[in-house]
Design a protein around this motif. Structure first.
Motif, PDB file in Angstrom:
ATOM      1  N   SER A 103      -1.005   7.995   6.094  1.00 48.26           N
ATOM      2  CA  SER A 103      -1.792   9.074   5.491  1.00 48.26           C
ATOM      3  C   SER A 103      -1.250   9.457   4.114  1.00 48.26           C
ATOM      4  N   SER A 104      -0.087   8.935   3.765  1.00 48.51           N
ATOM      5  CA  SER A 104       0.450   9.135   2.418  1.00 48.51           C
ATOM      6  C   SER A 104      -0.494   8.565   1.369  1.00 48.51           C
ATOM      7  N   THR A 105      -1.291   7.578   1.758  1.00 47.94           N
ATOM      8  CA  THR A 105      -2.194   6.948   0.799  1.00 47.94           C
ATOM      9  C   THR A 105      -3.291   7.893   0.317  1.00 47.94           C
ATOM     10  N   ILE A 118      12.016   0.778   4.257  1.00 45.09           N
ATOM     11  CA  ILE A 118      12.040  -0.365   5.170  1.00 45.09           C
ATOM     12  C   ILE A 118      12.163   0.120   6.606  1.00 45.09           C
ATOM     13  N   ALA A 119      11.111  -0.056   7.379  1.00 44.79           N
ATOM     14  CA  ALA A 119      11.095   0.410   8.766  1.00 44.79           C
ATOM     15  C   ALA A 119      12.199  -0.268   9.572  1.00 44.79           C
ATOM     16  N   GLY A 120      12.979   0.542  10.273  1.00 43.67           N
ATOM     17  CA  GLY A 120      14.001   0.020  11.168  1.00 43.67           C
ATOM     18  C   GLY A 120      15.360  -0.228  10.542  1.00 43.67           C
ATOM     19  N   MET A 121      15.441  -0.318   9.229  1.00 46.58           N
ATOM     20  CA  MET A 121      16.719  -0.616   8.597  1.00 46.58           C
ATOM     21  C   MET A 121      17.556   0.649   8.469  1.00 46.58           C
ATOM     22  N   THR A 122      18.719   0.660   9.138  1.00 43.42           N
ATOM     23  CA  THR A 122      19.576   1.833   9.109  1.00 43.42           C
ATOM     24  C   THR A 122      20.337   1.919   7.790  1.00 43.42           C
ATOM     25  N   ILE A 123      20.856   3.093   7.520  1.00 43.15           N
ATOM     26  CA  ILE A 123      21.683   3.286   6.331  1.00 43.15           C
ATOM     27  C   ILE A 123      22.901   2.378   6.389  1.00 43.15           C
ATOM     28  N   LYS A 152       8.788  -5.961   2.877  1.00 45.18           N
ATOM     29  CA  LYS A 152       8.555  -6.062   4.311  1.00 45.18           C
ATOM     30  C   LYS A 152       9.891  -6.221   5.038  1.00 45.18           C
ATOM     31  N   PRO A 153      10.028  -5.619   6.238  1.00 46.21           N
ATOM     32  CA  PRO A 153      11.301  -5.701   6.964  1.00 46.21           C
ATOM     33  C   PRO A 153      11.823  -7.119   7.145  1.00 46.21           C
ATOM     34  N   LYS A 154      10.913  -8.067   7.403  1.00 49.59           N
ATOM     35  CA  LYS A 154      11.361  -9.446   7.648  1.00 49.59           C
ATOM     36  C   LYS A 154      11.952 -10.096   6.398  1.00 49.59           C
ATOM     37  N   SER A 182       0.814  -1.215   0.000  1.00 49.36           N
ATOM     38  CA  SER A 182       0.000   0.000   0.000  1.00 49.36           C
ATOM     39  C   SER A 182       0.847   1.263   0.000  1.00 49.36           C
ATOM     40  N   MET A 183       1.997   1.254   0.682  1.00 42.77           N
ATOM     41  CA  MET A 183       2.824   2.460   0.724  1.00 42.77           C
ATOM     42  C   MET A 183       3.464   2.719  -0.638  1.00 42.77           C
ATOM     43  N   ALA A 184       3.973   1.671  -1.273  1.00 40.10           N
ATOM     44  CA  ALA A 184       4.538   1.834  -2.615  1.00 40.10           C
ATOM     45  C   ALA A 184       3.477   2.346  -3.575  1.00 40.10           C
ATOM     46  N   GLU A 185       2.289   1.793  -3.479  1.00 41.19           N
ATOM     47  CA  GLU A 185       1.199   2.240  -4.352  1.00 41.19           C
ATOM     48  C   GLU A 185       0.856   3.704  -4.093  1.00 41.19           C
ATOM     49  N   ALA A 186       0.861   4.111  -2.825  1.00 39.93           N
ATOM     50  CA  ALA A 186       0.545   5.504  -2.481  1.00 39.93           C
ATOM     51  C   ALA A 186       1.539   6.465  -3.117  1.00 39.93           C
ATOM     52  N   ILE A 187       2.811   6.105  -3.079  1.00 45.33           N
ATOM     53  CA  ILE A 187       3.838   6.976  -3.650  1.00 45.33           C
ATOM     54  C   ILE A 187       3.693   7.047  -5.168  1.00 45.33           C
ATOM     55  N   VAL A 188       3.441   5.905  -5.791  1.00 45.98           N
ATOM     56  CA  VAL A 188       3.224   5.887  -7.244  1.00 45.98           C
ATOM     57  C   VAL A 188       2.041   6.772  -7.611  1.00 45.98           C
ATOM     58  N   ARG A 189       0.946   6.619  -6.874  1.00 43.67           N
ATOM     59  CA  ARG A 189      -0.246   7.422  -7.174  1.00 43.67           C
ATOM     60  C   ARG A 189       0.048   8.912  -7.000  1.00 43.67           C
ATOM     61  N   GLY A 190       0.764   9.272  -5.933  1.00 47.14           N
ATOM     62  CA  GLY A 190       1.094  10.670  -5.706  1.00 47.14           C
ATOM     63  C   GLY A 190       1.973  11.252  -6.795  1.00 47.14           C
ATOM     64  N   ILE A 191       2.969  10.485  -7.214  1.00 44.28           N
ATOM     65  CA  ILE A 191       3.873  10.931  -8.282  1.00 44.28           C
ATOM     66  C   ILE A 191       3.104  11.165  -9.578  1.00 44.28           C
ATOM     67  N   LEU A 192       2.205  10.248  -9.895  1.00 46.76           N
ATOM     68  CA  LEU A 192       1.433  10.368 -11.132  1.00 46.76           C
ATOM     69  C   LEU A 192       0.382  11.479 -11.033  1.00 46.76           C
ATOM     70  N   ASP A 193      -0.264  11.585  -9.889  1.00 45.40           N
ATOM     71  CA  ASP A 193      -1.286  12.632  -9.719  1.00 45.40           C
ATOM     72  C   ASP A 193      -0.675  14.024  -9.829  1.00 45.40           C
ATOM     73  N   ARG A 194       0.563  14.168  -9.351  1.00 44.94           N
ATOM     74  CA  ARG A 194       1.253  15.459  -9.431  1.00 44.94           C
ATOM     75  C   ARG A 194       1.854  15.718 -10.812  1.00 44.94           C
ATOM     76  N   GLY A 195       1.788  14.718 -11.681  1.00 44.89           N
ATOM     77  CA  GLY A 195       2.336  14.879 -13.021  1.00 44.89           C
ATOM     78  C   GLY A 195       3.848  14.925 -13.055  1.00 44.89           C
ATOM     79  N   LEU A 196       4.503  14.318 -12.056  1.00 44.20           N
ATOM     80  CA  LEU A 196       5.966  14.361 -12.000  1.00 44.20           C
ATOM     81  C   LEU A 196       6.606  13.504 -13.086  1.00 44.20           C
TER      82      LEU A 196
END
Length: 293
Positions: free
Chosen positions: A140-142, A114-119, A89-91, A25-39
């Motif tokens: 809420s990014s969705t 990825i939640a929790g994974m450091t640089i 997923k982190p696991k 869902s998060m990946a989809e939210a970002i894709v939708r936002g990028i496309l909706d903004r016409g980036l």
């Protein structure tokens, strides 16, 4: 494939190819936002996951993006993309990154969701220095109202910083922070929507218990939370000042606030945010141990 600029100017996003490894869902939210903004255009975006072809077909149909299903297509997408979003997923992350790291190269920008994974852990898994943007978006990014914390590895250029910031502004507000502060971001805004939902649950239950229909209690609660958030945003005033304005001496609101204080509401919120941040660090430590095993 485009070579990302090392200058301090925002690259032309339309010329860049993006790959999302992970299609939740998060990946989809970002894709939708990028496309909706016409980036960029849909054909510049590729998505892949481990083995869910039905999900890929669904996303391809919905957004017009390229959904990779075969191993050959996935490998080519990873090699040829300018920006690679790690959204698994982190696991599953450590194993997945090790499996594809030879396909990635320093000319790409790696964006980690990825939640929790450091640089540092990600650099270890990649086995080579690469520009990395570590991010902590929230759910809420969705709906385009997200809050995303972003930290960068030392090899990220000014141009790449601007690029990452622009991409996440497509789904809401961004805050650039030093990496140790990302755990605080997790505790505050990453987990934050759940705190508000929890408060709303309690308000709805209270309204129902005191005689309102559940539907009325729900609608009044939703509008109250929505209106309060908009008031803070629209007026620019401090929440404490807005609270004082609606808290008349010896009135009903003051009586309610005194009950919150009696139950140490502020202390509970501080403890909750702190514990969430601590748990994020614990999860990161687990990921790091698995990455080195």
């Amino acid at each position: 494939m485009t070579t990302l600029s090392t200058s301090g100017t925002l690259p032309d996003i339309h010329t860049l190819r993006m790959c999302f490894y992970g299609a939740g869902s998060m990946a989809e939210a970002i894709v939708r936002g990028i496309l909706d903004r016409g980036l960029t255009e849909p054909e510049r975006i590729g998505m892949m996951n481990r083995q869910n072809a039905e999900r890929m077909n669904e996303l391809s149909s919905r957004y017009g993006i390229n959904g990779a299903i075969t191993a050959e297509d996935k490998d080519a997408m990873l090699r040829e993309s300018d920006i690679v979003f790690l959204a698994m997923k982190p696991k599953d992350a450590a194993e997945a990154i090790k499996r594809v790291r030879d396909l990635l190269h320093p000319g790409q920008l790696i964006v980690s969701l990825i939640a929790g994974m450091t640089i540092s852990t990600l650099e270890t898994l990649l086995g080579k220095p690469m520009p990395i943007a570590r991010t902590m978006p929230n759910t809420s990014s969705t709906i385009g109202l997200g809050a995303t914390g972003i930290s960068f590895s030392t090899s990220v250029s000014d141009s790449q910083r601007l690029l990452a910031d622009a991409l996440f502004q497509a789904v809401g507000l961004t805050a650039i922070v030093e990496e140790p502060m990302l755990e605080v971001v997790t505790g505050l805004s990453g987990s934050g929507p759940a705190y508000i939902y929890y408060m709303m649950e309690a308000m709805i239950a209270a309204g129902s218990k005191l005689g309102l229909t559940e539907e009325a209690a729900r609608e009044l609660t939703i509008q109250t939370v929505l209106g309060a958030a908009h008031m803070v945003k629209a007026t620019g005033e401090d929440p404490a000042e807005l609270r004082r304005k609606v808290t008349s001496p010896n009135g009903s609101t003051q009586a309610a606030i005194e009950k919150f204080d009696e139950y140490r509401f502020t202390e509970a919120v501080l403890a909750a945010v702190t514990r969430s941040a601590e748990r994020a660090m614990e999860m990161g430590a687990d990921i790091e141990r698995n990455a080195k095993s």
